[in-house]
Design an enzyme around this catalytic site. Structure first.
Site, short mmCIF file in Angstrom:
data_model
loop_
_atom_site.label_atom_id
_atom_site.label_comp_id
_atom_site.label_asym_id
_atom_site.label_seq_id
_atom_site.Cartn_x
_atom_site.Cartn_y
_atom_site.Cartn_z
N LYS A 71 7.23 11.41 -1.08
CA LYS A 71 6.76 10.97 0.24
C LYS A 71 7.89 10.32 1.01
CE LYS A 71 5.51 6.97 0.75
NZ LYS A 71 4.99 5.60 0.62
N LEU B 10 0.83 -1.20 0.00
CA LEU B 10 0.00 0.00 0.00
C LEU B 10 0.87 1.25 0.00
CD1 LEU B 10 -2.38 -1.37 2.75
CD2 LEU B 10 -2.92 -1.20 0.32
N PRO B 11 0.55 2.24 -0.84
CA PRO B 11 1.43 3.39 -1.01
C PRO B 11 1.27 4.53 -0.01
CG PRO B 11 -0.34 3.48 -2.61
CD PRO B 11 -0.51 2.19 -1.86
N LYS C 136 14.66 0.96 4.01
CA LYS C 136 14.03 1.40 2.77
C LYS C 136 14.18 2.90 2.59
CE LYS C 136 10.97 1.53 -0.68
NZ LYS C 136 11.22 0.98 -2.02
#
Length: 279
Positions: free
Chosen positions: A228, A68-69, A153
């Site tokens: 983001k 999910l982004p 990440k």
């Protein structure tokens, strides 16, 4: 990802799928059926079941994988799982943060890399988690306890965010200087400037076949998504009192690019620069 997952799972194990797009689900069911038929698998042996909602997934699946982004999408997905009745057994076990790297190209090819974080309290846990993740990719690293996957990440994507701008600037300079960008790309790939934004996600249309730039910047990673992650890295660095010398400049650049090329791949930075060079 899910197509590779289904192809590598034990045939007798059902796969429950859920997506906001019904068209995507229909296409997936059709394609996995074709894959099974091509492999000579008995009809119905490789089960794919479309779930009605997230709660059904939680009640029926032993392992839940979400990709999910946004934070909102995470909340919207997990809230229905836990708000009705007792907590499903799947959600009473453990959460593992396992961000992914490799983009749409890596997902389709089954060559994704995972970095995951979880506290190890039982023998064989890390190997078990790797065996699940490697159904969708080729590499999986245990980075430490809960949250370490996300931290790894963000560190990786901070490099990517900066690198993408530098590559776009260099290729745009090369174009303005009259260089053949195919030859320049070949040179860079054989030199110390070699990196993923040059070799795979090259920002110049037509230089790398199959890249987002060669498909009108159809996103693997939209500008908003890399922006983001850049913002999250900046926030984490601030909390850790760690200086980031290039972050603010990159953030400002991506804000401008996203304003003009919303929804397109982040390699569109090259297009943003080239139009200003010609102005």
């Amino acid at each position: 990802m899910a197509r590779n997952l289904r192809s590598k799972m034990p045939r007798a194990d059902p796969l429950f799928v859920l997506d906001i797009s019904q068209a995507t689900l229909d296409k997936f069911v059709e394609e996995t059926g074709q894959d099974a038929a091509s492999a000579g698998v008995e009809e119905g042996a490789c089960q794919v079941q479309v779930a009605k909602n997230a709660r059904e997934v939680a009640e029926k699946a032993d392992i839940i994988i979400t990709c999910l982004p946004t934070v909102k999408m995470v909340k919207d997905t997990f809230a229905p799982m836990i708000k009705e009745g007792s907590l499903p057994e799947t959600l009473q076990s453990r959460f593992v943060d396992a961000p992914v790297s490799g983009g749409a190209v890596g997902a389709q090819a089954g060559k994704l890399s995972f970095m995951f974080g979880t506290d190890v309290d039982s023998e064989g846990l890390v190997d078990y988690l790797k065996s699940v993740l490697l159904l969708m990719g080729t590499k999986a690293w245990h980075m430490g306890g809960q949250g370490c996957g996300v931290s790894a990440k963000l560190a990786n994507n901070y490099i990517l965010a900066i690198n993408n701008i530098a590559v776009s600037e260099a290729l745009n300079m090369g174009r303005e200087w009259g260089l053949d960008l195919h030859k320049l790309t070949e040179l860079i790939n054989s030199s110390r400037g070699h990196c993923w934004p040059v070799e795979v996600n090259n920002s110049v249309p037509g230089v790398v076949q199959g890249s987002p730039a060669s498909k009108e910047y159809t996103p693997g990673c939209p500008v908003s998504m890399i922006n983001k992650d850049l913002g999250l890295a900046m926030s984490g660095a601030s909390d850790a009192k760690t200086p980031l010398l290039l972050a603010e400049t990159a953030r400002e650049a991506y804000n401008k690019v996203d304003g003009e090329y919303q929804g397109q791949d982040f390699s569109v930075v090259y297009q943003y620069l080239s139009r200003r060079s010609s102005a």
